[in-house]
Design a protein around this motif. Sequence first.
Motif, PDB file in Angstrom:
ATOM      1  N   TYR A  43       0.860  -1.186   0.000  1.00 10.39           N
ATOM      2  CA  TYR A  43       0.000   0.000   0.000  1.00 10.39           C
ATOM      3  C   TYR A  43       0.893   1.232   0.000  1.00 10.39           C
ATOM      4  CZ  TYR A  43      -3.341   3.569   1.688  1.00 10.39           C
ATOM      5  OH  TYR A  43      -4.118   4.699   1.834  1.00 10.39           O
ATOM      6  N   CYS A  45       0.806   5.466  -0.033  1.00 12.49           N
ATOM      7  CA  CYS A  45      -0.109   6.532   0.363  1.00 12.49           C
ATOM      8  C   CYS A  45       0.572   7.882   0.175  1.00 12.49           C
ATOM      9  CB  CYS A  45      -0.511   6.347   1.828  1.00 12.49           C
ATOM     10  SG  CYS A  45      -1.771   7.488   2.416  1.00 12.49           S
ATOM     11  N   ASP A 102     -12.821  -5.615   2.263  1.00  7.40           N
ATOM     12  CA  ASP A 102     -11.831  -4.554   2.082  1.00  7.40           C
ATOM     13  C   ASP A 102     -12.222  -3.646   0.933  1.00  7.40           C
ATOM     14  OD1 ASP A 102      -9.766  -5.059   4.059  1.00  7.40           O
ATOM     15  OD2 ASP A 102      -9.368  -6.920   2.970  1.00  7.40           O
ATOM     16  N   MET A 104     -11.812   0.809  -0.573  1.00  3.68           N
ATOM     17  CA  MET A 104     -11.405   2.200  -0.402  1.00  3.68           C
ATOM     18  C   MET A 104     -12.488   3.061  -1.044  1.00  3.68           C
ATOM     19  SD  MET A 104      -7.399   1.449  -1.304  1.00  3.68           S
ATOM     20  CE  MET A 104      -6.733   3.102  -1.275  1.00  3.68           C
ATOM     21  N   LEU A 118      -8.862   3.684   3.886  1.00  5.09           N
ATOM     22  CA  LEU A 118      -8.816   2.250   3.645  1.00  5.09           C
ATOM     23  C   LEU A 118      -9.675   1.626   4.746  1.00  5.09           C
ATOM     24  CD1 LEU A 118      -5.498   0.320   2.935  1.00  5.09           C
ATOM     25  CD2 LEU A 118      -7.504  -0.741   3.931  1.00  5.09           C
TER      26      LEU A 118
END
Length: 611
Positions: A43, A45, A102, A104, A118
């Motif tokens: 991930y 960011c 899961d 976003m 997230l």
Amino acid sequence: MSEASAHQDPPASAGYLPIADHGLIGDLRSVALVGTNGTIDWYCCPSFDAPSVFASILDADRGGSFELAAAVPARTRQFYFPDTNVLVTRFFTEDGVGEVQDFMPVDGDATEPDRHRLIRRVLCVRGSIPFRARVAPRFDYAAQPHTARLHDGMVVFESADLSLALTATEPLECDGLDATADFKLREGESAVFALDQVSGDIQPRCCPRAEAEELFGATVAFWRQWLTASHYRGRWREMVHRSALTLKLLTYAPTGAIVAAATTSLPEQLGGERNWDYRYVWVRDAAFCVYALLRLGFTSEAESFMAFAARHISPGDGHPSGPLQIMYGIDGRTDLTERELPHLEGHQGSAPVRIGNAAADQLQLDIYGALIDSVYLYDKWAQPISSDQWDDICALVDWVCEHWDQPDEGVWETRGGRKNFLYSRLMCWVAIERAIRLATRRGLPADIVHWRGTRDTIYRRIMKRCWSPKRQAFVQHEDDDVLDAAVLMMPLAKFISPTDPKWLSTLDALTEDLVSDSLVYRYDPKASPDGLRGEEGTFSICSFWYVEALTRAGRLDEARLAFEKMLTYANHLGLYAEEISHTGEQQGNFPQAFTHLALISAAFNLDRALG
């Protein structure tokens, strides 16, 4: 242990899932890879090419991860919530069944458009299950120290350049570095974990169950609404739509950029050095993506990429490699300096880990054909291009007319010196040919006489110098006998009839030399050294090009069998990396846009041919 790790050297290190054992979620700004064990191990960011926060896929010990799973032995299954990019990982235990959802949220909050989250929802659907969470971010590719503090029931992770807040509906514990939670859910109960980037005006905010439910519904609705634009109703619809959803995940909404893949440095061969950063906009890959999405009816993505191209990929920048770079940053930047991160061991010990990409400075003449072909199709299927865009196209075509006969690094970005590649010549022909078609259809001003003369010269040069009487085939580069799967584009680009005797002879030669059970190698590195050590797997885009070439040649039974075989190499979610190993494992960056756009094109054309 996977079949690949059981048969390849070196053996898989402890703590690594195979590349294929992952699903992808995202918010059109960044993405995360979620393993079948419930761990987020990649991930970045806040964007695709930002430094990683979780990178245990590249270093199981140091990379950082977000673990969330049943705290007892469990079998797992993973699937996408139908017609969405919401990922569900299910845990089957002796005492019950649970799942982690899961996602976003894509549109953000109208009052806080810069908040990107997230979210991980945990549900017990049968019986009761104990769960355990461990959130261990490692900022800046695990190179930047951080602190973690518990504050008002949430944990705030702070580093010099980035801060994240973890909120949960279950009690969190913090040791100054990581956060953990142990909890038990009974049938019908749920828990929520949310990870937010916090900075400036964006403050930590809880995500209660009701809000998570609302965001889940909104995210599902977003993806389903997006997918309604698809016109595709043919065979293999589920795989085609999964590929489309994956390409959409690889788009960067703020600029319209489309990245080549979600990751960096996943190895093309375990233990090898062929590890590259694909989180950038390759002109070629993005242009082909536009073609694939337009084919299905998605015009807004094409429009956004055309805006990106007009803004950032314009002639006259004076690069030594020509008016265009082969790749750009998602914000249009041109400096993509490549460097290695020696503190990370690489996936299953496959160093080096690289960020940036030195291939940005290569000369690859084929990109002009890919870009102008996509502009031509956009003008034909979506909306007419502007006068300024036409001026840019004319400048690019004029440059191609002057420089098409230079040796270059070629479509495969070899680091073994420049050559006179057939594919580069072919796509220069495409650049000029499509521009002539566009000018003729729209009545636009152009130096047609000069363009036609150059186009015809390229055609004759390919037919004369890239045909090998010895191999009875078109070959990788001029005056040689080496085969290359890139020539599969010759009939696809409408350069040669798919039933021309010379082409059918080439197809037979490629089948004999480069095809293995429907899988296609790009070329033989021993016969055509590419400047790198080690071997590679079969290249999945070439396998789908092969299907399309068979289709156009009228060999439909062979094409259909090859296509069905290729579908068996997808992972459990229908996702593909760049390559497939000799044991059938996914290799290279994952998932890769190139493979998915080629699947769409092959399915579209094969379905139409089958009637």
